[in-house]
Design a protein around this motif. Structure first.
Motif, PDB file in Angstrom:
ATOM      1  N   ALA A 150      30.842 -46.800  21.917  1.00  0.00           N
ATOM      2  CA  ALA A 150      31.145 -45.945  20.765  1.00  0.00           C
ATOM      3  C   ALA A 150      30.180 -46.204  19.620  1.00  0.00           C
ATOM      4  N   GLU A 151      30.048 -45.202  18.757  1.00  0.00           N
ATOM      5  CA  GLU A 151      29.136 -45.284  17.614  1.00  0.00           C
ATOM      6  C   GLU A 151      29.815 -45.903  16.388  1.00  0.00           C
ATOM      7  N   ALA A 152      31.040 -45.454  16.119  1.00  0.00           N
ATOM      8  CA  ALA A 152      31.674 -45.810  14.841  1.00  0.00           C
ATOM      9  C   ALA A 152      32.405 -47.153  14.929  1.00  0.00           C
ATOM     10  N   THR A 153      32.060 -48.067  14.002  1.00  0.00           N
ATOM     11  CA  THR A 153      32.746 -49.364  13.924  1.00  0.00           C
ATOM     12  C   THR A 153      34.241 -49.163  13.735  1.00  0.00           C
ATOM     13  N   SER A 154      34.611 -48.183  12.911  1.00  0.00           N
ATOM     14  CA  SER A 154      36.036 -47.964  12.616  1.00  0.00           C
ATOM     15  C   SER A 154      36.817 -47.632  13.884  1.00  0.00           C
ATOM     16  N   GLU A 155      36.229 -46.819  14.743  1.00  0.00           N
ATOM     17  CA  GLU A 155      36.940 -46.445  15.970  1.00  0.00           C
ATOM     18  C   GLU A 155      37.087 -47.666  16.895  1.00  0.00           C
ATOM     19  N   LYS A 156      36.058 -48.511  16.927  1.00  0.00           N
ATOM     20  CA  LYS A 156      36.127 -49.715  17.759  1.00  0.00           C
ATOM     21  C   LYS A 156      37.188 -50.675  17.218  1.00  0.00           C
ATOM     22  N   GLU A 157      37.235 -50.841  15.884  1.00  0.00           N
ATOM     23  CA  GLU A 157      38.238 -51.739  15.299  1.00  0.00           C
ATOM     24  C   GLU A 157      39.646 -51.196  15.510  1.00  0.00           C
ATOM     25  N   LEU A 158      39.792 -49.894  15.455  1.00  0.00           N
ATOM     26  CA  LEU A 158      41.105 -49.283  15.714  1.00  0.00           C
ATOM     27  C   LEU A 158      41.522 -49.513  17.169  1.00  0.00           C
ATOM     28  N   PHE A 159      40.570 -49.324  18.079  1.00  0.00           N
ATOM     29  CA  PHE A 159      40.868 -49.508  19.514  1.00  0.00           C
ATOM     30  C   PHE A 159      41.369 -50.933  19.770  1.00  0.00           C
ATOM     31  N   LEU A 160      40.713 -51.906  19.136  1.00  0.00           N
ATOM     32  CA  LEU A 160      41.136 -53.306  19.274  1.00  0.00           C
ATOM     33  C   LEU A 160      42.585 -53.466  18.843  1.00  0.00           C
ATOM     34  N   ARG A 161      42.925 -52.914  17.687  1.00  0.00           N
ATOM     35  CA  ARG A 161      44.269 -53.122  17.146  1.00  0.00           C
ATOM     36  C   ARG A 161      45.339 -52.423  17.975  1.00  0.00           C
ATOM     37  N   VAL A 162      44.990 -51.300  18.585  1.00  0.00           N
ATOM     38  CA  VAL A 162      45.972 -50.572  19.400  1.00  0.00           C
ATOM     39  C   VAL A 162      46.220 -51.291  20.729  1.00  0.00           C
ATOM     40  N   PHE A 163      45.156 -51.883  21.318  1.00  0.00           N
ATOM     41  CA  PHE A 163      45.292 -52.394  22.693  1.00  0.00           C
ATOM     42  C   PHE A 163      45.181 -53.924  22.823  1.00  0.00           C
ATOM     43  N   CYS A 164      45.082 -54.650  21.687  1.00  0.00           N
ATOM     44  CA  CYS A 164      44.818 -56.100  21.752  1.00  0.00           C
ATOM     45  C   CYS A 164      45.862 -56.863  22.557  1.00  0.00           C
ATOM     46  N   GLU A 165      47.096 -56.426  22.546  1.00  0.00           N
ATOM     47  CA  GLU A 165      48.144 -57.172  23.263  1.00  0.00           C
ATOM     48  C   GLU A 165      48.069 -56.928  24.781  1.00  0.00           C
TER      49      GLU A 165
END
Ligand code: FE2
Ligand code: FE2
Length: 256
Positions: A150-165
């Motif tokens: 992905a290009e956007a840092t924000s989308e990557k950080e969001l993905f982490l928070r949604v799926f980290c568990e």
């Protein structure tokens, strides 16, 4: 379980660097399993079946792709010869190839998922979050790793928070510039972008003079990868195979 993840291999420069270094890097880091993003391996865009074999021969266990997955059309007909190659699960342009894979290593089942972000990204893409939900319903593995291209840092950080568990690691690829934000978040290893394995003196792997001609001299040039010696960028992950939780992430960057 030690897992080495190397970023976008770019053109001959990147391939030569891995041919020279991957074996010794694996030994020095006591790596058990290696994942390489190969979306730029063939002249900067895409991959071919012979380059797939080269990268596997260098020591890769699984090869992921990105927006350039199908840039070399040869791979469409040769996918069955590339059993450890995956493409973004939500890239809808072609139905060829799997978007995730499970491989066994020392009795541990390791799943690798490849997805693309949609912010500032071209392509016929379905929602990566919904696609990820669907994949997690079907997957059966001890360790789950995601190459989130992905290009956007924000989308990557969001993905982490949604799926980290639910996953062991979210590793960003695509921008070709390594970020310094590697961390363990709620037991999930993360880096916004792992960086590339490709020509260090370049513009994201591309030949600087060619980019200058295109931008300032009005010449309709074709993409030309730089032939400069490569930087090798990646991360070394330590994952507890009993729990699937990440214990450590170490950044690797070897400049020429
Ligand atoms: Fe790339
Ligand atoms: Fe990309």
């Amino acid at each position: 379980m030690k897992i080495l993840f190397l970023g976008d291999v770019t053109a001959r420069s990147g391939r030569d660097a891995l041919a020279a270094r991957l074996r010794s890097l694996r030994e020095e880091t006591a790596t058990d399993f290696t994942i390489i993003n190969g979306e730029n391996a063939a002249h900067g865009k895409g991959i071919t079946s012979s380059i797939y074999r080269q990268l596997i021969g260098c020591g890769a266990d699984v090869i992921t792709l990105g927006n350039h997955a199908f840039s070399k059309s040869e791979i469409l007909a040769k996918w069955q010869d590339c059993p450890n190659l995956i493409r973004p699960a939500n890239l809808m342009s072609y139905s060829v190839g799997p978007g995730w894979i499970v491989r066994e290593c020392h009795g541990t089942r390791i799943a690798v998922i490849n997805l693309m972000g949609t912010v500032f990204m071209d392509g016929d893409l379905s929602d990566p979050f919904a696609t990820m939900d669907h994949i997690l319903e079907t997957i059966d593995a001890d360790i789950i790793l995601v190459d989130f291209h992905a290009e956007a840092t924000s989308e990557k950080e969001l993905f982490l928070r949604v799926f980290c568990e639910q996953v062991s690691a979210v590793i960003g690829t695509h921008t070709h510039v390594q970020t310094a934000d590697e961390q363990i978040y709620h037991g999930c290893a993360y880096i916004t972008d792992v960086g590339m394995c490709g020509p260090f003196d370049s513009i994201l792997g591309r030949d600087t003079d060619e980019v200058i001609q295109r931008r300032f001299d009005g010449i309709a040039t074709h993409y030309q990868p730089s032939e400069a010696p490569a930087v090798i960028c990646g991360v070394l992950l330590e994952i507890d195979e009993a729990t699937g939780r990440a214990m450590a992430i170490h950044r690797i960057q070897e400049r020429p």
